[in-house]
Design a protein around this motif. Structure first.
Motif, PDB file in Angstrom:
ATOM      1  N   MET A   1      61.156   9.247  73.587  1.00  0.00           N
ATOM      2  CA  MET A   1      60.443  10.287  74.303  1.00  0.00           C
ATOM      3  C   MET A   1      59.455  11.006  73.392  1.00  0.00           C
ATOM      4  O   MET A   1      58.322  11.231  73.779  1.00  0.00           O
ATOM      5  CB  MET A   1      61.477  11.263  74.886  1.00  0.00           C
ATOM      6  N   LEU A   2      59.904  11.360  72.190  1.00  0.00           N
ATOM      7  CA  LEU A   2      59.007  12.054  71.265  1.00  0.00           C
ATOM      8  C   LEU A   2      57.871  11.153  70.807  1.00  0.00           C
ATOM      9  O   LEU A   2      56.748  11.618  70.590  1.00  0.00           O
ATOM     10  CB  LEU A   2      59.786  12.573  70.061  1.00  0.00           C
ATOM     11  N   LYS A   3      58.151   9.862  70.670  1.00  0.00           N
ATOM     12  CA  LYS A   3      57.105   8.931  70.257  1.00  0.00           C
ATOM     13  C   LYS A   3      56.013   8.839  71.314  1.00  0.00           C
ATOM     14  O   LYS A   3      54.833   8.764  70.988  1.00  0.00           O
ATOM     15  CB  LYS A   3      57.693   7.549  69.989  1.00  0.00           C
ATOM     16  N   LYS A   4      56.419   8.863  72.596  1.00  0.00           N
ATOM     17  CA  LYS A   4      55.438   8.811  73.679  1.00  0.00           C
ATOM     18  C   LYS A   4      54.590  10.081  73.698  1.00  0.00           C
ATOM     19  O   LYS A   4      53.367  10.021  73.892  1.00  0.00           O
ATOM     20  CB  LYS A   4      56.128   8.623  75.019  1.00  0.00           C
ATOM     21  N   LEU A   5      55.240  11.239  73.492  1.00  0.00           N
ATOM     22  CA  LEU A   5      54.490  12.493  73.439  1.00  0.00           C
ATOM     23  C   LEU A   5      53.504  12.504  72.274  1.00  0.00           C
ATOM     24  O   LEU A   5      52.373  12.990  72.412  1.00  0.00           O
ATOM     25  CB  LEU A   5      55.446  13.680  73.319  1.00  0.00           C
ATOM     26  N   ARG A   6      53.948  11.969  71.134  1.00  0.00           N
ATOM     27  CA  ARG A   6      53.058  11.911  69.972  1.00  0.00           C
ATOM     28  C   ARG A   6      51.875  10.986  70.241  1.00  0.00           C
ATOM     29  O   ARG A   6      50.737  11.292  69.865  1.00  0.00           O
ATOM     30  CB  ARG A   6      53.830  11.443  68.746  1.00  0.00           C
ATOM     31  N   LEU A   7      52.116   9.870  70.933  1.00  0.00           N
ATOM     32  CA  LEU A   7      51.040   8.944  71.260  1.00  0.00           C
ATOM     33  C   LEU A   7      50.027   9.586  72.202  1.00  0.00           C
ATOM     34  O   LEU A   7      48.812   9.498  71.979  1.00  0.00           O
ATOM     35  CB  LEU A   7      51.615   7.668  71.878  1.00  0.00           C
ATOM     36  N   VAL A   8      50.514  10.265  73.230  1.00  0.00           N
ATOM     37  CA  VAL A   8      49.619  10.937  74.180  1.00  0.00           C
ATOM     38  C   VAL A   8      48.824  12.031  73.474  1.00  0.00           C
ATOM     39  O   VAL A   8      47.603  12.161  73.678  1.00  0.00           O
ATOM     40  CB  VAL A   8      50.421  11.511  75.373  1.00  0.00           C
ATOM     41  N   SER A   9      49.483  12.781  72.627  1.00  0.00           N
ATOM     42  CA  SER A   9      48.803  13.846  71.890  1.00  0.00           C
ATOM     43  C   SER A   9      47.760  13.267  70.935  1.00  0.00           C
ATOM     44  O   SER A   9      46.662  13.820  70.798  1.00  0.00           O
ATOM     45  CB  SER A   9      49.825  14.675  71.138  1.00  0.00           C
ATOM     46  N   LEU A  36      46.122  18.749  67.815  1.00  0.00           N
ATOM     47  CA  LEU A  36      46.408  18.264  66.469  1.00  0.00           C
ATOM     48  C   LEU A  36      47.686  18.902  65.934  1.00  0.00           C
ATOM     49  O   LEU A  36      48.523  18.221  65.329  1.00  0.00           O
ATOM     50  CB  LEU A  36      45.235  18.558  65.537  1.00  0.00           C
ATOM     51  N   SER A  37      47.851  20.183  66.188  1.00  0.00           N
ATOM     52  CA  SER A  37      49.067  20.878  65.774  1.00  0.00           C
ATOM     53  C   SER A  37      50.295  20.265  66.443  1.00  0.00           C
ATOM     54  O   SER A  37      51.327  20.045  65.804  1.00  0.00           O
ATOM     55  CB  SER A  37      48.961  22.358  66.126  1.00  0.00           C
ATOM     56  N   LYS A  38      50.177  19.970  67.722  1.00  0.00           N
ATOM     57  CA  LYS A  38      51.277  19.351  68.456  1.00  0.00           C
ATOM     58  C   LYS A  38      51.610  17.976  67.876  1.00  0.00           C
ATOM     59  O   LYS A  38      52.785  17.640  67.709  1.00  0.00           O
ATOM     60  CB  LYS A  38      50.896  19.227  69.924  1.00  0.00           C
ATOM     61  N   THR A  39      50.594  17.202  67.552  1.00  0.00           N
ATOM     62  CA  THR A  39      50.807  15.873  66.993  1.00  0.00           C
ATOM     63  C   THR A  39      51.508  15.946  65.639  1.00  0.00           C
ATOM     64  O   THR A  39      52.459  15.209  65.379  1.00  0.00           O
ATOM     65  CB  THR A  39      49.461  15.133  66.841  1.00  0.00           C
ATOM     66  N   ILE A  40      51.056  16.844  64.788  1.00  0.00           N
ATOM     67  CA  ILE A  40      51.666  16.976  63.462  1.00  0.00           C
ATOM     68  C   ILE A  40      53.097  17.503  63.582  1.00  0.00           C
ATOM     69  O   ILE A  40      53.986  17.068  62.838  1.00  0.00           O
ATOM     70  CB  ILE A  40      50.802  17.881  62.563  1.00  0.00           C
ATOM     71  N   MET A  41      53.335  18.418  64.515  1.00  0.00           N
ATOM     72  CA  MET A  41      54.690  18.935  64.725  1.00  0.00           C
ATOM     73  C   MET A  41      55.632  17.825  65.162  1.00  0.00           C
ATOM     74  O   MET A  41      56.749  17.698  64.654  1.00  0.00           O
ATOM     75  CB  MET A  41      54.680  20.049  65.777  1.00  0.00           C
ATOM     76  N   LEU A  42      55.191  16.996  66.105  1.00  0.00           N
ATOM     77  CA  LEU A  42      56.024  15.888  66.563  1.00  0.00           C
ATOM     78  C   LEU A  42      56.279  14.881  65.445  1.00  0.00           C
ATOM     79  O   LEU A  42      57.382  14.333  65.340  1.00  0.00           O
ATOM     80  CB  LEU A  42      55.374  15.209  67.768  1.00  0.00           C
ATOM     81  N   THR A  43      55.290  14.666  64.605  1.00  0.00           N
ATOM     82  CA  THR A  43      55.471  13.770  63.464  1.00  0.00           C
ATOM     83  C   THR A  43      56.526  14.328  62.513  1.00  0.00           C
ATOM     84  O   THR A  43      57.393  13.589  62.036  1.00  0.00           O
ATOM     85  CB  THR A  43      54.146  13.567  62.723  1.00  0.00           C
ATOM     86  N   GLY A  44      56.471  15.618  62.249  1.00  0.00           N
ATOM     87  CA  GLY A  44      57.454  16.248  61.382  1.00  0.00           C
ATOM     88  C   GLY A  44      58.854  16.185  61.953  1.00  0.00           C
ATOM     89  O   GLY A  44      59.822  15.903  61.233  1.00  0.00           O
ATOM     90  N   ILE A  45      58.978  16.413  63.251  1.00  0.00           N
ATOM     91  CA  ILE A  45      60.292  16.353  63.892  1.00  0.00           C
ATOM     92  C   ILE A  45      60.847  14.937  63.839  1.00  0.00           C
ATOM     93  O   ILE A  45      62.030  14.731  63.550  1.00  0.00           O
ATOM     94  CB  ILE A  45      60.208  16.875  65.346  1.00  0.00           C
ATOM     95  N   LEU A  46      59.995  13.945  64.089  1.00  0.00           N
ATOM     96  CA  LEU A  46      60.454  12.557  64.017  1.00  0.00           C
ATOM     97  C   LEU A  46      60.880  12.184  62.604  1.00  0.00           C
ATOM     98  O   LEU A  46      61.863  11.460  62.416  1.00  0.00           O
ATOM     99  CB  LEU A  46      59.357  11.611  64.511  1.00  0.00           C
ATOM    100  N   GLU A  47      60.169  12.682  61.607  1.00  0.00           N
ATOM    101  CA  GLU A  47      60.552  12.398  60.217  1.00  0.00           C
ATOM    102  C   GLU A  47      61.905  13.021  59.887  1.00  0.00           C
ATOM    103  O   GLU A  47      62.728  12.410  59.207  1.00  0.00           O
ATOM    104  CB  GLU A  47      59.496  12.920  59.246  1.00  0.00           C
ATOM    105  N   LEU A  48      62.132  14.237  60.365  1.00  0.00           N
ATOM    106  CA  LEU A  48      63.418  14.886  60.111  1.00  0.00           C
ATOM    107  C   LEU A  48      64.560  14.180  60.851  1.00  0.00           C
ATOM    108  O   LEU A  48      65.671  14.104  60.342  1.00  0.00           O
ATOM    109  CB  LEU A  48      63.360  16.361  60.502  1.00  0.00           C
TER     110      LEU A  48
END
Length: 79
Positions: A1-9, A36-48
């Motif tokens: 789900m988060l990956k899809k949100l990151r892709l859309v963002s 861009l902020s949303k994309t970076i936030m989702l990337t950080g959450i996925l990394e964690l």
């Protein structure tokens, strides 16, 4: 789900950046920074969540918050 949100963002960021570059209209900059902020936030959450390198996850979230503050400032200045 988060990956899809990151892709859309990411697609939104790319689309807004291309639109701004082609038209020369910088009025969309706050929206670009918001996505861009949303994309970076989702990337950080996925990394964690992957627990690969916690430092880069926290760094991404910190950068995301900074970009979000800059975006808010852009919205306030354009009002």
């Amino acid at each position: 789900m988060l990956k899809k949100l990151r892709l859309v963002s990411s697609i939104m960021v790319t689309g807004l950046a291309l639109f701004s570059m082609i038209t020369g209209n910088m009025a969309t900059s706050p929206y670009l920074l918001l996505f861009l902020s949303k994309t970076i936030m989702l990337t950080g959450i996925l990394e964690l969540q992957r627990d690969r390198k916690a430092f880069w996850g926290y760094m991404s979230i910190g950068v995301s918050l900074f970009v979000l503050l800059v975006s808010i400032q852009g919205f306030l200045l354009h009002s």
